[in-house]
Design an enzyme around this catalytic site. Structure first.
Site, PDB file in Angstrom:
ATOM      1  N   LYS B  45       0.723  -1.439   0.380  1.00  0.00           N
ATOM      2  CA  LYS B  45      -0.028  -0.297  -0.074  1.00  0.00           C
ATOM      3  C   LYS B  45       0.807   1.576   0.292  1.00  0.00           C
ATOM      4  O   LYS B  45       1.798   1.776   0.826  1.00  0.00           O
ATOM      5  CB  LYS B  45      -1.458   0.335   1.133  1.00  0.00           C
ATOM      6  CG  LYS B  45      -1.880   1.212   1.451  1.00  0.00           C
ATOM      7  CD  LYS B  45      -3.075   1.535   0.855  1.00  0.00           C
ATOM      8  CE  LYS B  45      -3.920   2.847   0.714  1.00  0.00           C
ATOM      9  NZ  LYS B  45      -4.575   2.409  -0.567  1.00  0.00           N
ATOM     10  N   ASN B  69     -11.398   4.814  -7.698  1.00  0.00           N
ATOM     11  CA  ASN B  69     -11.256   5.540  -6.767  1.00  0.00           C
ATOM     12  C   ASN B  69     -10.139   6.554  -6.614  1.00  0.00           C
ATOM     13  O   ASN B  69      -9.962   7.073  -7.346  1.00  0.00           O
ATOM     14  CB  ASN B  69     -10.078   4.481  -6.118  1.00  0.00           C
ATOM     15  CG  ASN B  69      -9.113   4.646  -6.041  1.00  0.00           C
ATOM     16  OD1 ASN B  69      -8.752   4.871  -5.652  1.00  0.00           O
ATOM     17  ND2 ASN B  69      -8.125   4.101  -6.732  1.00  0.00           N
ATOM     18  N   ALA B  70     -11.686   6.876  -5.789  1.00  0.00           N
ATOM     19  CA  ALA B  70     -10.419   8.467  -4.666  1.00  0.00           C
ATOM     20  C   ALA B  70     -10.537   7.996  -3.233  1.00  0.00           C
ATOM     21  O   ALA B  70     -10.295   9.317  -2.477  1.00  0.00           O
ATOM     22  CB  ALA B  70     -11.435   9.569  -5.087  1.00  0.00           C
ATOM     23  N   GLY B  72      -7.201   8.544  -1.893  1.00  0.00           N
ATOM     24  CA  GLY B  72      -6.096   9.239  -1.640  1.00  0.00           C
ATOM     25  C   GLY B  72      -5.244   8.489  -0.248  1.00  0.00           C
ATOM     26  O   GLY B  72      -4.389   9.647   0.623  1.00  0.00           O
ATOM     27  N   CYS B 131       0.285   9.126  -8.363  1.00  0.00           N
ATOM     28  CA  CYS B 131      -1.446   9.338  -7.788  1.00  0.00           C
ATOM     29  C   CYS B 131      -2.150  10.117  -8.323  1.00  0.00           C
ATOM     30  O   CYS B 131      -2.331  12.117  -7.751  1.00  0.00           O
ATOM     31  CB  CYS B 131      -1.052   8.635  -6.524  1.00  0.00           C
ATOM     32  SG  CYS B 131      -2.994   9.192  -5.176  1.00  0.00           S
ATOM     33  N   LYS B 166       6.763   4.472 -10.904  1.00  0.00           N
ATOM     34  CA  LYS B 166       5.304   4.589 -11.718  1.00  0.00           C
ATOM     35  C   LYS B 166       4.813   6.145 -11.931  1.00  0.00           C
ATOM     36  O   LYS B 166       4.642   6.662 -11.344  1.00  0.00           O
ATOM     37  CB  LYS B 166       4.480   4.144 -10.332  1.00  0.00           C
ATOM     38  CG  LYS B 166       3.160   3.791 -10.742  1.00  0.00           C
ATOM     39  CD  LYS B 166       2.753   2.882  -9.727  1.00  0.00           C
ATOM     40  CE  LYS B 166       1.105   2.362 -10.183  1.00  0.00           C
ATOM     41  NZ  LYS B 166       0.701   1.680  -9.145  1.00  0.00           N
ATOM     42  N   GLY B 244      -2.582  -2.326 -15.378  1.00  0.00           N
ATOM     43  CA  GLY B 244      -3.372  -1.981 -15.407  1.00  0.00           C
ATOM     44  C   GLY B 244      -4.130  -2.521 -16.470  1.00  0.00           C
ATOM     45  O   GLY B 244      -4.134  -3.159 -17.364  1.00  0.00           O
ATOM     46  N   GLY B 266      -4.241  -5.415 -10.231  1.00  0.00           N
ATOM     47  CA  GLY B 266      -4.693  -4.583  -9.928  1.00  0.00           C
ATOM     48  C   GLY B 266      -6.233  -4.803  -9.502  1.00  0.00           C
ATOM     49  O   GLY B 266      -6.556  -5.319  -8.210  1.00  0.00           O
TER      50      GLY B 266
END
Lengths: 244, 304
Positions: B45, B69-70, B72, B131, B166, B244, B266
């Site tokens: 994570k 997704n958000a 954060g 991100c 990334k 992806g 993912g």
């Protein structure tokens, strides 16, 4: 947690937009009332989390309300169809906290997971009082089923069309040892404010995975961030922080 | 049976399958479902210098072939990761883990990477400059080649572990960012992070996610990821980790043909916690079907 393929044995309407789904298959992963399952549905990417209404060896009962695409797809399914289900998710209610005369408060579809809890508490010899709140008479389900377990049942409707007029918090009994509640968040907040003593509350959340991987359903608590799916959905009254 | 092992930045993986950051927590919880030592490795994570709660609810929205997704970057902070999460992981995972790191400044990235550099469990640092769900930092470093290079230099200065950067797909020219990272000393490139998206709630007539926008992942983004891996493979010589929308052994091989040395999985983990285990188990039969004896021969195989 256990991934199980179930076969639908029943999918029938109980009340307005409310269905009972009975699934035959391995229920050994389901270990406590208040847990939920996460159902894969054809054509939908994410699974749909649904609380367990009752579980016995080989038979799982879910009661759900049609609120969106997922539950619409569920309502269209029939006997004999198969479902890919992750079972035994979440912590569930702790029945050891009940005391002699626990109070169960269910709001709308939130009454569903309280049924197995009531059955478990009754089997342990507890005097169980259940107050079930609905918007209107047509929404009511499982009143007779809770009564058949030997619970002292009060039904309240927000519009006064049946039973007590108002919310579950308008129909609290005088004396109870512990409160278990499940329902929409405003109801849970009112329960926290008005019900006496300690309790456990079961929350809903918009989930990604349902088993603690994505952090999609996290809420803040007095003990730090908690995942509703994995650390909940049941939280102790004193643990909860409400959004202001 | 065919050979599945690959070498990523000098570290051998028993197979190229890697659960992607943000879909596998710190790993140990998946060990309740299966023996996670079957994985090549996994990327933990996204970790930051300070603890983060992340964004308000709701954080998850669905779409036809994926999700937004958000979250954060919710995480307990690097000190808690070192003190609590890595020891729990050590009990169930005996391979080097990929440490995913995010930050809001060059100092943040350098600090967090330096702390993780001292952890023997960490095999690679995956530096997330992509991100889309945080304000300041995150993706803003990944959309500009010069800023991306500055992060790589800051991190390379504090670690001897391989640094994999990334990248975000939310740019017009991903190749220029990848080149800048390689020139700055990156040991590998992983791509793609999520694509910026939005859903709107018809009942409230407002964006569904509290954050407004979120990152799109899932099968919907797979062709975008394959295309970007293919383009970057033509431009850089460091190894690429393809990410992806991967959900099958066939997808893994396709991503490798585009140029990936290893492949992250993912969103599929969120739909099925056994996804990576099952993909790894399916690889030998799929390799046999396509006449593949050694998986590493597939890397970049689609380039003429």
């Amino acid at each position: 947690m256990k991934k199980v393929i179930f076969e639908i044995t029943e999918n029938s309407p109980l009340a307005a937009g409310v269905y009972r789904l009975r699934l035959a298959g391995d229920t050994s992963g389901v270990t406590a009332p208040g847990q939920f399952v996460n159902i894969a549905l054809p054509g939908l990417y994410l699974r749909r989390p649904i609380s367990v209404c009752d579980a016995e060896p080989g038979l799982l009962t879910l009661v759900y309300k049609v609120v969106g695409h997922g539950t619409e797809a569920m309502a269209a399914m029939g006997r004999g169809e198969r479902l890919d289900v992750l079972t035994g998710l979440g912590n569930g209610f702790d029945t050891a906290l009940a005391g002699d005369s626990p109070l169960l408060l269910g709001g709308g579809i939130g009454a569903a997971p309280l049924y197995w809890l009531a059955r478990t508490l009754r089997a342990a010899g507890k005097r169980v009082c259940a107050v079930l709140g609905f918007n209107t008479e047509g929404d009511i389900f499982y009143e007779d089923e809770f009564r058949a377990l030997g619970c002292d049942v009060t039904v309240a409707t927000a519009d006064g069309s049946y039973g007590a007029h108002g919310f579950v918090t308008n129909a609290l009994p005088d004396d109870y040892s512990f409160t278990y509640a499940c329902g929409p968040e405003p109801m849970l907040r009112a329960v926290c404010d008005r019900a006496a003593g300690d309790g456990q509350l079961s929350f809903e959340a918009r989930m990604g995975c349902g088993f603690g991987a994505c952090m999609g359903c996290t809420r803040e608590t007095v003990n730090g961030p908690k995942r509703v799916c994995r650390d909940g959905p049941v939280f102790r009254k004193g643990e909860i922080l409400w959004a202001s | 049976m065919g050979e599945l092992s690959v070498t990523l930045c000098g570290v051998e993986l028993s197979n190229p399958v890697i659960p992607a950051s943000g879909t596998f927590g710190y790993g140990y919880e998946f060990a309740e479902y299966y023996d996670i030592n079957c994985l090549g490795t996994f990327s933990f994570k996204g970790t930051t210098r300070e603890p983060r709660f992340g964004n308000p609810q709701p954080r998850i929205a669905e779409c036809g072939a994926g999700l937004l997704n958000a979250v954060g970057l919710q995480n307990p902070g690097v000190e808690a990761v070192i003190a609590e999460e890595l020891p729990k992981l050590a009990k169930v995972f005996c391979k080097p883990v990929m440490a995913n790191v995010s930050g809001f400044s060059l100092e943040d990235y350098a600090y967090t990477c330096a702390r993780l550099d001292g952890q023997p469990q960490v095999g690679w640092l995956e530096v997330n400059i992509s991100c889309p769900n945080v304000h300041g930092g995150g993706m803003s470093f990944g959309t500009d080649p010069a800023a991306a290079a500055s992060v790589v230099r800051a991190v390379k200065a504090v670690t001897k572990k391989p640094v994999i950067v990334k990248l975000t797909p939310n740019v017009t020219d991903v190749v220029s960012v990848a080149r800048a990272c390689e020139d700055a000393g990156a040991d590998g490139i992983s791509l793609i992070n999520t694509l910026l998206g939005m859903r709107i709630d018809l009942k409230r007539k407002r964006p569904l996610l509290a954050n407004g926008t979120g990152g799109l992942s899932g099968p919907a983004v797979f062709p975008v990821a394959v295309r970007m891996v293919y383009q970057v493979y033509e431009a850089v010589s460091v190894p690429i980790v393809g990410v992806g929308g991967v959900r099958s052994a066939e997808d893994v091989i396709e991503m490798m043909l585009a140029g990936a040395t290893a492949v992250e999985v993912g969103a599929a983990n969120l739909v099925d916690p056994y996804a990576c285990r099952d993909i790894i188990a399916a690889l030998p039969a799929v390799m046999e079907r396509y006449g593949i004896e050694n998986l590493r021969d597939m890397i970049g195989g689609a380039h003429g």
